[in-house]
Scaffold this active site. Sequence first.
Site, mmCIF file in Angstrom:
data_model
loop_
_atom_site.group_PDB
_atom_site.id
_atom_site.type_symbol
_atom_site.label_atom_id
_atom_site.label_comp_id
_atom_site.label_asym_id
_atom_site.label_seq_id
_atom_site.Cartn_x
_atom_site.Cartn_y
_atom_site.Cartn_z
ATOM 1 N N TRP A 174 37.716 31.493 38.838
ATOM 2 C CA TRP A 174 37.258 32.736 39.638
ATOM 3 C C TRP A 174 37.550 33.797 38.594
ATOM 4 C CZ3 TRP A 174 33.798 31.586 42.317
ATOM 5 C CH2 TRP A 174 33.643 30.764 43.294
ATOM 6 N N ASP A 179 41.314 40.214 43.342
ATOM 7 C CA ASP A 179 40.613 39.250 43.966
ATOM 8 C C ASP A 179 41.650 38.606 45.128
ATOM 9 O OD1 ASP A 179 39.127 37.269 45.386
ATOM 10 O OD2 ASP A 179 38.293 36.622 43.340
ATOM 11 N N LYS A 187 36.941 32.652 53.787
ATOM 12 C CA LYS A 187 38.072 32.005 53.546
ATOM 13 C C LYS A 187 39.192 32.141 54.558
ATOM 14 C CE LYS A 187 36.332 30.796 49.400
ATOM 15 N NZ LYS A 187 36.460 31.399 48.050
HETATM 16 C C1 LIG Z 1 35.581 31.700 47.233
HETATM 17 C C2 LIG Z 1 35.929 32.497 46.072
HETATM 18 C C3 LIG Z 1 35.177 33.560 45.200
HETATM 19 C C4 LIG Z 1 33.598 33.611 45.265
HETATM 20 O O1 LIG Z 1 33.355 33.819 46.632
HETATM 21 P P1 LIG Z 1 31.758 33.788 46.998
HETATM 22 O O2 LIG Z 1 31.693 34.389 48.284
HETATM 23 O O3 LIG Z 1 31.264 32.512 47.233
HETATM 24 O O4 LIG Z 1 31.211 34.414 45.923
HETATM 25 C C5 LIG Z 1 35.719 34.309 44.356
HETATM 26 N N1 LIG Z 1 37.164 34.437 44.443
HETATM 27 C C6 LIG Z 1 37.999 33.595 44.983
HETATM 28 C C7 LIG Z 1 39.427 33.678 44.879
HETATM 29 C C8 LIG Z 1 37.426 32.520 45.804
HETATM 30 O O5 LIG Z 1 38.194 31.946 46.583
#
Ligand SMILES: *Cc1c(COP(=O)(O)O)cnc(C)c1O
Length: 365
Positions: free
Chosen positions: A108, A177, A201
């Site tokens: 990511w 993030d 998540k």
């Molecule tokens: C799942 C995830 C993403 C991407 O998320 P999307 O909503 O599918 O674009 C980005 N960063 C982290 C840490 C993630 O776990």
Amino acid sequence: MSDKMNKNRVFNFSAGPSILPLNVLEDVQGELVCYKESGQSVMEMSHRSKEFDKIIKEAESDLRELMNIPENYKVMFIQGGGTLQFSMVALNFMYKNHKADYVITGSWAKKAMKEAARYGDVKAVASSEEDVFTYIPKVDKSMVREDADYLYICYNNTIYGTHYNYIPDVDIPIIADMSSCILSEEIDVSRFGAIIAGAQKNIGPAGVTIAIVREDLIGHAHPMTPVYLDYKTHSENDSLYNTPPCFAIYVAGLVFKDLVAKGGLSAKQKANEEKASKLYNYLDSSKLFSCPVAKEDRSIMNVVFVTGDKELDKKFIEAAKSHGLINLGGHRSIGGMRASIYNAMPEEGVDRLIAFMQEFEKANA
Ligand SMILES: *Cc1c(COP(=O)(O)O)cnc(C)c1O
């Protein structure tokens, strides 16, 4: 009928979209067709209605209360997932010197840096790639460019099961993030320039993404920035510039209320740490399973483990599934196993997983 269906629910260890609190799902079920006095479903409701206005305002205020978000931070509900935030971060925050520093702790962070490279000068100031991202590098001021506009970190690495146990001490804004760890623990928001997180998540259904941004960083977007991708658009319009993901915001709001009612993030963090340490303790004592992640950098949300034998891993994932323990396969890029034990995973789910792993270990010794 619903009770019967609920009994068929499994323990879902998916990394995302993932498990939600059962009581929240049942509340949604109860008001799905007719939301309170409105005579309509939230799915059918105008985003300009007084009912929805209350839903989105309460979602924001409950999130502010939970995370203790300072007043000089804006909270925004946006579409496009974590992935679109990779572009928004670069387009909005790379405005002084068009330089940004990234810490590469997994896929990511890599994707985020690749996106930012389209708009300016990016540098990977540290990386744990040579060790298959099994640890979090220690980053300090001396490693970061003084004139970089921000330092970007992925606070919890969903795929590799690592998590920052410190916040880098730097003089530039930190953009984090937190897609897979937001609301899992207490966080000092004031240490960050911005926090971004997709909801699917640890918050609610896919479709809404949360951005918490310090006010002074808003309003400097690159001139080519599409209106929708400018944080100013969302902050000035209280996330109602266009139709927001209304239903996802509504469910997220119910999850926030549930967390507030159950004692907030300190209580949640304690419960999460207990669940995670049970599982890690077992992994560290097992002769069959092991966790490749450095002890001090282990995630309490995503627990990664292997047997060391790919065929046996496969057998385990299949056998677990037939015991109602589903989605234990590791990310398609690395294989092995991963148990995502987000906020909504009850302790019973972890206990059942450990009991099954012990059984499997005995049978395959
Ligand atoms: C799942 C995830 C993403 C991407 O998320 P999307 O909503 O599918 O674009 C980005 N960063 C982290 C840490 C993630 O776990």
